[in-house]
Scaffold this motif. Sequence first.
Motif, PDB file in Angstrom:
ATOM      1  N   TYR A   1       0.496  -1.371   0.055  1.00 42.13           N
ATOM      2  CA  TYR A   1      -0.682  -0.003  -0.031  1.00 42.13           C
ATOM      3  C   TYR A   1       0.704   1.497   0.228  1.00 42.13           C
ATOM      4  O   TYR A   1       1.596   1.715   0.949  1.00 42.13           O
ATOM      5  CB  TYR A   1      -0.817  -0.206   1.315  1.00 42.13           C
ATOM      6  CG  TYR A   1      -2.332   1.176   1.554  1.00 42.13           C
ATOM      7  CD1 TYR A   1      -3.308   0.524   0.913  1.00 42.13           C
ATOM      8  CD2 TYR A   1      -2.469   2.187   1.576  1.00 42.13           C
ATOM      9  CE1 TYR A   1      -4.539   0.920   0.351  1.00 42.13           C
ATOM     10  CE2 TYR A   1      -3.569   2.848   1.230  1.00 42.13           C
ATOM     11  CZ  TYR A   1      -4.395   2.326   0.200  1.00 42.13           C
ATOM     12  OH  TYR A   1      -5.806   2.227   0.507  1.00 42.13           O
ATOM     13  N   ASN A   2       1.053   1.682  -0.898  1.00 45.81           N
ATOM     14  CA  ASN A   2       2.095   2.634  -1.445  1.00 45.81           C
ATOM     15  C   ASN A   2       3.175   2.004  -1.628  1.00 45.81           C
ATOM     16  O   ASN A   2       4.490   2.936  -1.004  1.00 45.81           O
ATOM     17  CB  ASN A   2       1.614   3.628  -0.745  1.00 45.81           C
ATOM     18  CG  ASN A   2       2.405   5.125  -0.725  1.00 45.81           C
ATOM     19  OD1 ASN A   2       2.507   5.662  -2.274  1.00 45.81           O
ATOM     20  ND2 ASN A   2       3.231   6.089  -0.112  1.00 45.81           N
ATOM     21  N   GLY A   3       3.840   1.180  -1.178  1.00 45.15           N
ATOM     22  CA  GLY A   3       4.716   0.263  -1.897  1.00 45.15           C
ATOM     23  C   GLY A   3       5.861   0.476  -2.458  1.00 45.15           C
ATOM     24  O   GLY A   3       6.548   0.620  -2.316  1.00 45.15           O
ATOM     25  N   LYS A   4       5.398   0.682  -3.677  1.00 48.18           N
ATOM     26  CA  LYS A   4       6.087   1.139  -5.007  1.00 48.18           C
ATOM     27  C   LYS A   4       6.645   1.987  -4.993  1.00 48.18           C
ATOM     28  O   LYS A   4       7.863   2.066  -5.346  1.00 48.18           O
ATOM     29  CB  LYS A   4       5.513   1.408  -6.075  1.00 48.18           C
ATOM     30  CG  LYS A   4       5.955   1.199  -7.197  1.00 48.18           C
ATOM     31  CD  LYS A   4       4.700   0.537  -8.520  1.00 48.18           C
ATOM     32  CE  LYS A   4       5.716   0.386 -10.338  1.00 48.18           C
ATOM     33  NZ  LYS A   4       4.517   0.560 -10.971  1.00 48.18           N
ATOM     34  N   SER A   5       5.863   3.334  -4.322  1.00 51.62           N
ATOM     35  CA  SER A   5       6.270   4.765  -3.954  1.00 51.62           C
ATOM     36  C   SER A   5       7.024   4.950  -2.780  1.00 51.62           C
ATOM     37  O   SER A   5       7.822   6.130  -3.106  1.00 51.62           O
ATOM     38  CB  SER A   5       5.393   6.125  -4.220  1.00 51.62           C
ATOM     39  OG  SER A   5       4.508   5.452  -5.545  1.00 51.62           O
ATOM     40  N   PHE A   6       7.454   4.212  -2.328  1.00 47.65           N
ATOM     41  CA  PHE A   6       7.728   4.581  -0.479  1.00 47.65           C
ATOM     42  C   PHE A   6       8.376   3.206  -0.229  1.00 47.65           C
ATOM     43  O   PHE A   6      10.100   3.621   0.132  1.00 47.65           O
ATOM     44  CB  PHE A   6       6.699   5.144   0.181  1.00 47.65           C
ATOM     45  CG  PHE A   6       7.147   5.129   1.697  1.00 47.65           C
ATOM     46  CD1 PHE A   6       8.398   6.335   1.479  1.00 47.65           C
ATOM     47  CD2 PHE A   6       7.224   4.641   2.840  1.00 47.65           C
ATOM     48  CE1 PHE A   6       8.536   7.031   3.304  1.00 47.65           C
ATOM     49  CE2 PHE A   6       7.141   4.822   4.059  1.00 47.65           C
ATOM     50  CZ  PHE A   6       8.335   6.034   4.746  1.00 47.65           C
TER      51      PHE A   6
END
Length: 387
Positions: free
Chosen positions: A151-156
Amino acid sequence: MKAKLSRLIKTKEPVEPSHVSSPDEVEQQKWIEQGGEILTFEGEWCVRLRTTYPLDEMYHDFAFGDARLMMHRTEHPFFTVDLEPEQVLFMDTETTGLRGSGTSIFLIGFARIQADQLEMIQYVLPHPAFETAFYYHFLQDIGDEVRFVTYNGKSFDWPQIKTRHTFVKSRVKALPSVGHVDLLHAARRLLKPRLESVSLKAVETYFGHGRTDDLPGFLAPMHYFQYVKERNPEILLPVLEHHHADCLSLVSLYTRLSQLVTTPETDFGEERAHWLHDLGEQESALKEFEQLSSPSKRAVMRQAMLLKRTGRMEQAIPLFESLQTIEGYVELAKYAEHKQKDVELAIDYTERAMELLEKKRTVLRQTIVREKDELEHRRARLERKRL
């Protein structure tokens, strides 16, 4: 007297020096009492916590095994994974901050669906100086090729891992080949029109699973710094519970969101259609648009444009006309001029568009001027054709 003293000296047992536990040993024992496993590497150590669940156990309305079934069944491009379920990690991290070069990860965890159980693993960094052991064991455990569900791992989360890996890459294995299913993007696609926020907490609440007595995420760094100072694992327990719940929630949310985009009976038809349209799935998008009972003007316009692109303009014409918008009339004018060779009809559609433009209000005056110039240019060209 000498003989008595001699006997006493001979019979006295040597005293073994008592072992004094080091601070690390005391802390490690506390982790073991909490169910942790101590992992060492080159003089450093970290903690691994492992829990397993049967695949038929329910969590947020779904059994863990449902996610495994969905991986095999889904044909939606966003949710499709090209590896076996055992290589799909529902991953989350906890960090000491949200930005800056000084930010470090102190907790990495993932849920992994195996043949007969779901395995939940968490890695704890007990001291900021022990990142080598921390990343060594995490990377050893996940293998050389994985797909992350985050959950928002690709960006963070994953960029943070890559950043910290640069400090230890000379001593640990290379990062694996990865792919991402970032559920934040799916939540935005499907729920943004319905929710003010699409945070994981807000999405859970929307689906009826709001958490109670859960540690707010922004407090996690403070707990970690206090833990490092006092070396007491109990200080980190609320963070571990929060993080554990985040990972398990990803398993359930993957199933739920996949179901929303693959089940026609749900009331997310327009969101599904727009998403398929943006993914380039033209025929699937058209099927979704055609099934909408009360489509928005945006949906009708997109359906008409898809029909036009796929050579079905005769089906698109009534849709463009029903819109009664500048964009719709312009498309009709183009078709009347270039395909139907009907200049009078093209002029009529252009003038209808200009009437709407006169009534149009927008903050961007430049937009009005540009659209007006384009329509006047079109009408003038058509007028010359009529002569």
